[in-house]
Design an enzyme around this catalytic site. Sequence first.
Site, short mmCIF file in Angstrom:
data_model
loop_
_atom_site.label_atom_id
_atom_site.label_comp_id
_atom_site.label_asym_id
_atom_site.label_seq_id
_atom_site.Cartn_x
_atom_site.Cartn_y
_atom_site.Cartn_z
N ASP A 310 -73.77 116.08 -35.89
CA ASP A 310 -73.41 115.00 -34.96
C ASP A 310 -72.11 115.37 -34.23
OD1 ASP A 310 -73.39 112.70 -33.47
OD2 ASP A 310 -72.93 111.34 -35.12
N HIS A 314 -64.49 114.66 -28.22
CA HIS A 314 -63.78 113.67 -27.40
C HIS A 314 -62.39 114.19 -27.08
CE1 HIS A 314 -66.69 110.46 -27.44
NE2 HIS A 314 -66.80 110.53 -28.76
#
Lengths: 431, 178, 311
Positions: A310, A314
């Site tokens: 996953d 960011h």
Amino acid sequence: MRTLIKNGQVIDPANQIDGSFDILINNRKIEAVAPRGKVPASKIKDAQVIDAKDCVVAPGFCDMHVHFREPGHEYKETIETGSASAAAGGFSTVAVMPNTSPVNDSRSVTELILSQAKKTGLVNVLPIGAITRGLKGETLSDMGELKESGCIGYSDDGKPVMDSELMRRALEYSRMFDLPCIQHSEILDLTRGGCMNEGIVSTELGLKGMPVEAEDIMVFRDICLLQKTGGRLHVAHISSGGAVDLVRQAKAKGLPVTCEVAPHHFTLTEEACRSYDTNAKMSPPLRTDEDIELIKEGLRDGTIDMIATDHAPHDLADKQVEFSNACFGIVGLETALPLTLKLVDEKVITLQKAVDLLTQQPCRVFNLDKGTLGVGKDADIVIFNPDTQYTIDPAKFKSRSKNSPYKGWKVRGKVLHTLVAGKTVYSAHNE
Amino acid sequence: MSSTLLNTKDISRAVSRISHEILERNRGAGNIALVGIRTRGVVLSQRLKEQIEEIEDVTVDHGVLDITLYRDDLAAGIQKPELKKTDISFALEDKHIILCDDVLFTGRTIRAAIDALMDFGRPSSVQLAVLIDRGHRELPIRPDYVGKNIPTAKSKRVQVLFNEEDGEDKVIIQEQSN
Amino acid sequence: MLLSTKSILGTKELTKQDIQQILDTAESFKEISTRAIKKVPTLRGKTIINLFFEPSTRTRTSFEIAGKRLSADVINISGSTSSTVKGENLIDTARNLEAMNPDILVVRHHCSGAPALLSQFVNSPIINAGDGTHEHPSQALLDLLTIRSHRGDLEGLKVAIVGDINHSRVARSNIKAMQTMGMKVRVVGPPPLIPVGLERLGVEVSHNLSEAIKDVDVVMVLRIQLERQNQGLLSSLREYSNYFCLTSETLAKARDDILIIHPGPVNRGIEIALDVMEGPRSLILNQVTNGVAIRMALFYLLLGENNANPN
């Protein structure tokens, strides 16, 4: 031009191989796997040699759940930087989620991703198409066209398919294309405004919680639907012990359900949020010690089919903010191996099983002709030293983003070489 | 390393003399009030109050001043002294205030005490009574009533012990032990 | 005579000794507010910035008065209250302010943990003046000061906190501080307003007001927010009142000397009846007075410490 990988411990679960073997690569493919020193001298005369002494030689890892942010959010990650991160983590194949901008719900976006990946030329990038158009949860995407363009599964990941009728139709329709529907299992009514697991820590921190039932109920609903629809359900990033149990029961009934777990869901708990560290903010959230125990049980007994990172890059601007305003997710490709090897240290699984969860298993679920060192197959290979100890330093990640909660962790297991189709795409010696 | 400068009797005689000097200078106890600076100045002021009340057979106003908040060295990063209450429950107007402290040294404590007093009102005058004056003034301040002048080296430490606070009455001088 | 923390982010981080010291210091500061000249020169030349990202009159004024009574220069800055304001702005704002060398930042923010985030980017001590549903330490300290001045000692006292515990930073700060001081805390409210796992913090949970306040020394009533009704957490304020409004009847079984406190502002007649609020057992206005003393104490104890020279 041939390449010989010698002196290594070859672990290839797909062919039940574990021992001292040498591997000969010729023209992108595996030409021979022979006991140490037994590759005919004639064939290795001009071969480039990689000495894998003290190392494990395994099929390149396959991560069926990453976010590369291209197109749309290239400041967080691109297919190029993401691929470099994958290669550095020992991954030769990754499946990219469709929550880009625009969403991958059409041939044009799928083709863009594939062409960018080809241009990059590092790892195999396999697109996952959206279940619903624009991830809006309203109408089904053109699943046939997506498959024809190169998608290997369907998902609205980041969001669940909330509408039960729509999910039912997605499972039914996807049957025609024999690709799995990957569900981000979360009942949004229960998690609205939430930013971490609901429990004692969220209570103390005054943060809105996301109760574990939100995951369990969705997994349960989808399993219920599956009994009539057929199709294949793949539960993404399972984090709840209860959900593991539901999958186990469904498998026992012979239902076509599979699931994956991310390394952070078996190495960290909600306690990591205590300092309002936004790198501990993920969806599904970090849960509790009890959940970790049940996840480990699921890994042990095969309920959990694979490990997937996953990988969710960011930028600092999305993470260096108030906890409730921060984006969900962490980068995972470059920490997956050492975190998985922790399971081996803890005797949860064997080293062979760890390799299996990162190679053969994901390829089995997604019908990929990868994850094996069989003769004639693509020479996608990882060479790692399972004993090398080091301290995780996100600043050194190849990923464009550095959002990792593992900074400063002392771990063991270091990737030395990653080969894709016989070509070295990462070598620790070049660092 | 310490030696005694004043004993119980010396202290008692000094307090007695100062009481008389205060009364003489102010022509009785009519409009005087005693204000002690925490901690040992309070003891001195109480003893003076008792003596004066006994001599004159009157009641004299008494107050307690904590000058911590007026110190000029708070921001300099010293360790915060414990803050205690200031208690001045009478009007200062038209009063001659006898400010009492145990030892007069640099004068900075007295400067702070005068500032603090002024925030409570406008007395007719402020006079200063101390048990020991050891010199080394850093401000233009002088005492009106002194128990004993003791010239000292700046590095020495003069310590007044009172029965009420320390279990015995005496004044000692010691080498700085740091 | 030093606090164990550089900033006051929550009562969670305060030791018993810290709290004791803050309360003792505040006790001494009460007197200043009764003087004709309500000002001492202690913090002359120091700059305090009140940075409020959430509207507040009472708390902001209380901090402002506290700073001014200590002769500090107090500057009020209100950030935007829009929920779209992201942390870039928070950190940028704080760094800009930091460049002007304030001595203390007082921060209120609608996000839990915002002051903790700020403390990683600025050197000045920070006082959390309320962050989301996390903590409001100065409120808890003033509550303790109020209780202590009426009971002398806090150890062993029993307290009932009534209302929306789930969304209350005042409750969280009080629970931690009270437990640190050896008090027993019970919370009272309808189950949807009680946060998950509270029992594991050693807090007793009750849903029956008159039973819950029978044996307590103090009852703290929290403000109930109207919007809880729309969030489906309350059926109606009317029904809430029926069960959880502190009235003379519910107080009938309580001890005669029970103390009643409320962090304000009060919804009269909803969480507390008017006669109770204005009755002899209510200390609501004492709390406001004590608020100034507590905040003076915090300023006094925090200032100058960060550049303390060990020599």
